[in-house]
Design a protein around this motif. Structure first.
Motif, PDB file in Angstrom:
ATOM      1  N   LEU A  71      33.776  40.373  39.330  1.00 35.05           N
ATOM      2  CA  LEU A  71      34.466  39.126  39.016  1.00 35.05           C
ATOM      3  C   LEU A  71      35.270  39.196  37.723  1.00 35.05           C
TER       4      LEU A  71
ATOM      5  N   VAL B 164      37.209  33.637  36.866  1.00 34.15           N
ATOM      6  CA  VAL B 164      37.128  33.415  38.308  1.00 34.15           C
ATOM      7  C   VAL B 164      36.968  31.925  38.619  1.00 34.15           C
TER       8      VAL B 164
ATOM      9  N   TYR C 130      35.861  29.399  41.849  1.00 36.98           N
ATOM     10  CA  TYR C 130      35.224  29.321  43.163  1.00 36.98           C
ATOM     11  C   TYR C 130      35.414  27.918  43.715  1.00 36.98           C
TER      12      TYR C 130
ATOM     13  N   LYS D 107      32.998  33.209  35.205  1.00 36.55           N
ATOM     14  CA  LYS D 107      32.049  34.177  35.732  1.00 36.55           C
ATOM     15  C   LYS D 107      30.603  33.751  35.496  1.00 36.55           C
TER      16      LYS D 107
ATOM     17  N   TYR E 167      29.545  30.897  37.757  1.00 34.65           N
ATOM     18  CA  TYR E 167      29.525  31.280  39.172  1.00 34.65           C
ATOM     19  C   TYR E 167      28.340  32.199  39.495  1.00 34.65           C
TER      20      TYR E 167
ATOM     21  N   ARG F 209      39.569  42.971  39.933  1.00 37.60           N
ATOM     22  CA  ARG F 209      38.487  41.987  39.797  1.00 37.60           C
ATOM     23  C   ARG F 209      38.858  40.721  40.565  1.00 37.60           C
ATOM     24  N   ILE F 210      37.867  40.074  41.107  1.00 34.00           N
ATOM     25  CA  ILE F 210      38.076  38.858  41.892  1.00 34.00           C
ATOM     26  C   ILE F 210      38.370  37.694  40.950  1.00 34.00           C
ATOM     27  N   THR F 211      39.495  37.015  41.192  1.00 37.03           N
ATOM     28  CA  THR F 211      39.903  35.888  40.355  1.00 37.03           C
ATOM     29  C   THR F 211      39.743  34.538  41.045  1.00 37.03           C
TER      30      THR F 211
END
Length: 130
Positions: free
Chosen positions: A33, A37, A39, A51, A54, A105-107
């Motif tokens: 992440l 990030v 969600y 992060k 989450y 990395r997941i944003t």
């Protein structure tokens, strides 16, 4: 400026995201992440930012849940997954959309948890139920 992530790299990141969640490896999960990030859960209109929040959301999710990846489709900065999820005896499926930054990395993550329902009458001759 770094080069964009490849589809294979993002596929691997998303696979690590899910396998880390299943094994409760919160350090490995967090490593997928970005710090900022976001969600989103459109069905409940909830959003979690960052992060730390989450990871905590997932770590504290109630019940003895488990997941299995059905499919991952990825390109260089976006991916989508189809997940089979169980909590006790309850089974459900989720479709999750991911966006990644140039470092892979997941944003952004958007989860859809559709409710199962019985089909309308009149098409039994066209379908196979499973």
């Amino acid at each position: 400026m770094t080069s964009p992530t490849s589809a294979t790299e993002l596929h691997t990141t998303v696979e690590t995201y899910w396998s880390s969640a299943e094994s409760r490896d919160w350090t490995g999960f967090a490593a997928t992440l970005a710090e900022d990030v976001v969600y989103d859960l459109p069905q409940t209109r909830e959003r979690i930012r960052g992060k730390e929040a989450y990871v905590r959301f997932n770590k504290e999710y109630p019940g003895d849940w488990h997941l299995r990846i059905q499919r991952i489709v990825a390109d260089s900065d976006q991916a989508v997954t189809w997940i089979h999820f169980t909590v006790g005896l309850e089974e459900m499926y989720a479709v999750t959309f991911f966006t990644a930054d140039e470092e892979g990395r997941i944003t952004a993550i958007t989860d859809f948890w559709p409710e199962a329902y019985e089909p309308p009458a009149g098409r039994e001759h066209l379908v196979e139920r499973y």
